[in-house]
Design a protein around this motif. Sequence first.
Motif, mmCIF file in Angstrom:
data_model
loop_
_atom_site.group_PDB
_atom_site.id
_atom_site.type_symbol
_atom_site.label_atom_id
_atom_site.label_comp_id
_atom_site.label_asym_id
_atom_site.label_seq_id
_atom_site.Cartn_x
_atom_site.Cartn_y
_atom_site.Cartn_z
ATOM 1 N N LYS A 244 0.865 -1.180 0.000
ATOM 2 C CA LYS A 244 0.000 0.000 0.000
ATOM 3 C C LYS A 244 0.900 1.228 0.000
ATOM 4 O O LYS A 244 1.748 1.380 0.878
ATOM 5 N N GLU A 245 0.708 2.113 -0.966
ATOM 6 C CA GLU A 245 1.552 3.290 -1.116
ATOM 7 C C GLU A 245 0.676 4.525 -1.340
ATOM 8 O O GLU A 245 -0.569 4.425 -1.422
ATOM 9 N N THR A 246 1.340 5.670 -1.442
ATOM 10 C CA THR A 246 0.640 6.926 -1.725
ATOM 11 C C THR A 246 1.357 7.649 -2.864
ATOM 12 O O THR A 246 2.559 7.941 -2.769
ATOM 13 N N PHE A 247 0.637 7.907 -3.980
ATOM 14 C CA PHE A 247 1.181 8.678 -5.098
ATOM 15 C C PHE A 247 0.919 10.172 -4.882
ATOM 16 O O PHE A 247 0.018 10.564 -4.124
ATOM 17 N N ILE A 248 1.731 11.010 -5.575
ATOM 18 C CA ILE A 248 1.514 12.459 -5.568
ATOM 19 C C ILE A 248 0.861 12.853 -6.888
ATOM 20 O O ILE A 248 1.435 12.660 -7.964
ATOM 21 N N GLY A 249 -0.368 13.379 -6.840
ATOM 22 C CA GLY A 249 -1.087 13.786 -8.046
ATOM 23 C C GLY A 249 -0.475 15.038 -8.664
ATOM 24 O O GLY A 249 0.372 15.712 -8.071
ATOM 25 N N LYS A 250 -0.917 15.364 -9.859
ATOM 26 C CA LYS A 250 -0.315 16.505 -10.560
ATOM 27 C C LYS A 250 -0.665 17.839 -9.900
ATOM 28 O O LYS A 250 -0.008 18.844 -10.137
ATOM 29 N N GLU A 251 -1.695 17.849 -9.034
ATOM 30 C CA GLU A 251 -2.034 19.045 -8.272
ATOM 31 C C GLU A 251 -1.435 19.001 -6.871
ATOM 32 O O GLU A 251 -1.765 19.830 -6.025
ATOM 33 N N GLY A 252 -0.587 18.013 -6.630
ATOM 34 C CA GLY A 252 0.044 17.883 -5.318
ATOM 35 C C GLY A 252 -0.777 17.097 -4.313
ATOM 36 O O GLY A 252 -0.356 16.915 -3.164
ATOM 37 N N GLU A 253 -1.958 16.612 -4.712
ATOM 38 C CA GLU A 253 -2.796 15.845 -3.786
ATOM 39 C C GLU A 253 -2.251 14.426 -3.617
ATOM 40 O O GLU A 253 -1.539 13.917 -4.474
ATOM 41 N N GLU A 254 -2.597 13.807 -2.494
ATOM 42 C CA GLU A 254 -2.165 12.433 -2.217
ATOM 43 C C GLU A 254 -3.214 11.452 -2.726
ATOM 44 O O GLU A 254 -4.414 11.640 -2.506
ATOM 45 N N ILE A 255 -2.742 10.412 -3.415
ATOM 46 C CA ILE A 255 -3.631 9.387 -3.972
ATOM 47 C C ILE A 255 -3.244 8.036 -3.364
ATOM 48 O O ILE A 255 -2.172 7.495 -3.671
ATOM 49 N N PRO A 256 -4.082 7.459 -2.464
ATOM 50 C CA PRO A 256 -3.768 6.146 -1.904
ATOM 51 C C PRO A 256 -3.935 5.060 -2.962
ATOM 52 O O PRO A 256 -4.939 5.030 -3.684
ATOM 53 N N VAL A 257 -2.949 4.178 -3.083
ATOM 54 C CA VAL A 257 -2.992 3.123 -4.100
ATOM 55 C C VAL A 257 -2.482 1.819 -3.500
ATOM 56 O O VAL A 257 -1.778 1.809 -2.489
ATOM 57 N N THR A 258 -2.856 0.739 -4.150
ATOM 58 C CA THR A 258 -2.246 -0.565 -3.876
ATOM 59 C C THR A 258 -1.396 -0.906 -5.090
ATOM 60 O O THR A 258 -1.903 -0.989 -6.215
#
Length: 649
Positions: A244-258
């Motif tokens: 389980k990780e967290t990506f950084i969106g292009k607007e700087g928001e956090e996106i939780p992902v598996t």
Amino acid sequence: MSTKKLLLVDDEEGIRRFLGLTLMDLGYEVETAENGESALKAIPEISPSIILTDIKMPRMDGIELLKAVKADYPHIEVIMLTGHGDIDLAIESLKFDAADFITKPIDDEVLEISLGRVMEKIELKDKLREHTENLERLVEEKTQRIIELERQNAACQVVEGLSEALSSAAHEVETGSGLFNELPCLVSIHNRYLEIVAANELLKERLGDVVGKNSFDIYSDRETPGNACPVQLTFDTGKGQRSKETFIGKEGEEIPVTVYTAPIPNKNGEIELVLDISVDMTELKRLNDELLETQYKFQRLFDEAPCYISVQNRDFTIAEVNRRFKEDFAEHLGAPCYASYKHRERPCDECPVQRTFQDGESHQTETVVTTQNGEQKNMLVWSAPIRNAYGEIKQVMEMSTDITEIRRLQDHLTSLGFMLGSMSHGVKGMLTALDGGIYRLESGLRKNDQERVTEAAAVLKNVVGRVKKMVLDILYYAKSREIEVETVSATHFLRDTAALIVPKAVAANVQYSVDIPEDLGNIDVDSSSMSAAIVNFLENGVDACSPNQPDRKYKIDVSARDLGDKIELAISDNGAGMDRETKEKIFTLFFSSKGKRGTGIGLFISNQTIEQHGGRIQVESEPQQGTTFTIMLPRKVENKKAQQSIPCS
């Protein structure tokens, strides 16, 4: 099992003795039995290799013993001993797998030869068994090796096919076409230098143009290659990763992902690329957070509800309880409710939980429970079904509200009239007895019959005592009052009180013993109320010993001890005793174990009187074993009406 262990079976003691010596000289470990039945019982303990048995024996002959041994212990060899006249039986024994037979009188040389042949047979069977076991083990090992090779071959084929599939997937991502661009996942390809070389359209839409960036740049908590991301771990270990990780969106928001990664090898088997497929968990995380918040709210409501709540299964075991329940009754998850906080051995009569399981409706009842601190509480109990998504009742919730104070107020307001009504027949009977006693007294006086006068006086005294006790019980219950203490001699007070019950104990044929020391000193008591309270316990002891069992001697023991600032009074009987539920309810108003013979207020008032004096009562009882009431009374009573000193007589 020792191959030199032998069991000799013969009904003649002399043969067992002398033949046994011969066998021991031949090097055998010998045990003996006098008949076939004894031999069969001894076999499990002795574990012989050879049984040497006579054919002609009482109870069970040698042929029957041979059949039984071969049925249950086929590995044991049996040699038959026979006389010349039993040769046909000896030959018949060979049909049932006897190893050999020897005729009597027994020749030592023939015996040794026969035993030698049997020992060779046993050794041959052992070698054959060992060889068979080794062969089976060898076959098993070879079979396992073949299976392992087949598995390895199948695994290689799967790996080759997977490599081709991954390579094809990488090509589709790079060219912007194919299945992976249609997937609702974030897909990227990374090279061995930890650079993103390709990404699908959805990833570019969410994270921006990341092609050419470092693999760890798209993660919110990865800043350098030293903090390994899943892609780097895949290159390092050669194995796919899941995390389980967290990506950084292009607007700087956090996106939780598996994240799921898979290595893509080249033709030489070396990892050339890593495929990264990540599933956006944003919506799932939101739903999970809402679920947790809802669960927290319900748990908080469950725990803070101003009542005791338990969730029970069909077998009445407790599945869940709220905080208030845990505080007062301890947490007995998995235990039956009737045992955990009602101290019963079976479900309660008219159990609301059981009725709810049966008809799916809510039910109500009222009961008395005892907390882990020994406090008794009146409870109003409601049950409600807990259903699953299909409407099936899986559990029942039981909610119990403490109505002790409400019940106490109701009792004081309404129960006096009820009590008087229920006692009307008793009062009427006592009045009739008074009329009868007065008539007998007047008749005796007119006729100058002293015996009749004495009998009438005894009747009147008994009835007046009963009237006095009933009136005092009513007065104490109907009107709460402060006790009026006085300082008295503890020894004289307790002895005088104990003496009041002697006539009743004698009439009931109950042995009555009093052990009150001379030097107990003084004590502050309200003599009238305390005497009535103690007499209540004594009368209950006599009642517990009635009706008498002819073969049992009943007794009541009264004893007192000086404990310094307290006096301990113990009242014991060996009568009917009480179970735990009765023991915990005896001081409850209107509870009586005597049926119609009891009013249910005597012990309630006695307990109140002792508590008013600052004392306490301990009860020990077992059904059919008897009961012991231990009363602890302080010598000094605080905050009561002014005391007056009563000189010791």
